[in-house]
Design a protein around this motif. Sequence first.
Motif, PDB file in Angstrom:
ATOM      1  N   ALA A  71      40.272  38.875   2.380  1.00  0.00           N
ATOM      2  CA  ALA A  71      39.414  38.459   1.238  1.00  0.00           C
ATOM      3  C   ALA A  71      39.942  37.274   0.408  1.00  0.00           C
ATOM      4  CB  ALA A  71      39.139  39.676   0.185  1.00  0.00           C
ATOM      5  N   GLY A  84      36.033  42.107  -1.908  1.00  0.00           N
ATOM      6  CA  GLY A  84      36.909  42.789  -1.067  1.00  0.00           C
ATOM      7  C   GLY A  84      36.897  44.122  -1.027  1.00  0.00           C
ATOM      8  N   PRO A  86      39.367  47.016   0.035  1.00  0.00           N
ATOM      9  CA  PRO A  86      40.625  47.441   0.554  1.00  0.00           C
ATOM     10  C   PRO A  86      40.359  48.670   1.371  1.00  0.00           C
ATOM     11  CG  PRO A  86      40.501  47.551  -1.726  1.00  0.00           C
ATOM     12  CD  PRO A  86      39.086  47.415  -1.257  1.00  0.00           C
ATOM     13  N   LEU A  98      44.708  47.567  -1.475  1.00  0.00           N
ATOM     14  CA  LEU A  98      44.058  47.341  -3.034  1.00  0.00           C
ATOM     15  C   LEU A  98      44.606  46.648  -3.744  1.00  0.00           C
ATOM     16  CD1 LEU A  98      42.356  48.363  -5.174  1.00  0.00           C
ATOM     17  CD2 LEU A  98      43.973  50.134  -5.705  1.00  0.00           C
ATOM     18  N   THR A 101      44.450  43.005  -2.266  1.00  0.00           N
ATOM     19  CA  THR A 101      43.035  42.292  -2.248  1.00  0.00           C
ATOM     20  C   THR A 101      42.964  42.043  -3.821  1.00  0.00           C
ATOM     21  OG1 THR A 101      42.403  43.549  -0.334  1.00  0.00           O
ATOM     22  CG2 THR A 101      40.704  42.828  -1.776  1.00  0.00           C
ATOM     23  N   VAL A 102      43.233  42.969  -4.569  1.00  0.00           N
ATOM     24  CA  VAL A 102      42.899  42.607  -6.195  1.00  0.00           C
ATOM     25  C   VAL A 102      43.492  41.759  -6.870  1.00  0.00           C
ATOM     26  CG1 VAL A 102      44.193  44.671  -7.212  1.00  0.00           C
ATOM     27  CG2 VAL A 102      42.102  44.103  -7.974  1.00  0.00           C
ATOM     28  N   THR A 112      36.946  43.165  -6.277  1.00  0.00           N
ATOM     29  CA  THR A 112      37.582  44.164  -5.320  1.00  0.00           C
ATOM     30  C   THR A 112      36.947  45.381  -5.884  1.00  0.00           C
ATOM     31  OG1 THR A 112      39.534  42.839  -5.372  1.00  0.00           O
ATOM     32  CG2 THR A 112      39.855  45.299  -4.803  1.00  0.00           C
TER      33      THR A 112
END
Length: 164
Positions: A71, A84, A86, A98, A101-102, A112
Amino acid sequence: MKKVAIIMGSSSDLGVVRKAAEVLDSFSVPYEVHVYSAHRTPEEAKQFAQSARDNGFGAIIAAAGKAAHLAGAIAANTTLPVIGIPVKSSTLDGIDALLSTVQMPTGIPVATVAIDGAANAALLSVEILAVEDAALAEKLSQKRAADSAKVLQDNASVEAEFRR
Ligand code: RP5
């Protein structure tokens, strides 16, 4: 109407990602689904992101597990909104994906959703397209109303079962 792109890092993510496609189908939103990996096919992922706006997309959903850079890598190469997902595909139960992505740096946002939150990713993409589409916004309102009605119906059943 603009299209939504659903990109996954591996075909092994398809079990999670399929739910996003089902939600988009339920709103009759056009979409494409692709497998591009930030690590295994970085050039293809970059080219997709760089051409996505010209190719008629309005939002991109990117799903990946483990060290989930997809992402972020997509977001680095487009100013379209990137959502995104996860994916829980590792021994760390998706916490790794997680955080990967975040935790984006300032300037390259990724919206996310929860671990394996494919339905919400799709709903968020529909909400993005609905900013300029009144008919789509009305469908979202109808879904919210149906979801509320279901909870109230469940409440009535539970209350009746435990009424003393
Ligand atoms: C990630 O690694 C993918 O998104 C997938 O969730 C995970 C495992 O990929 P495979 O080894 O199953 O292809 O890049």
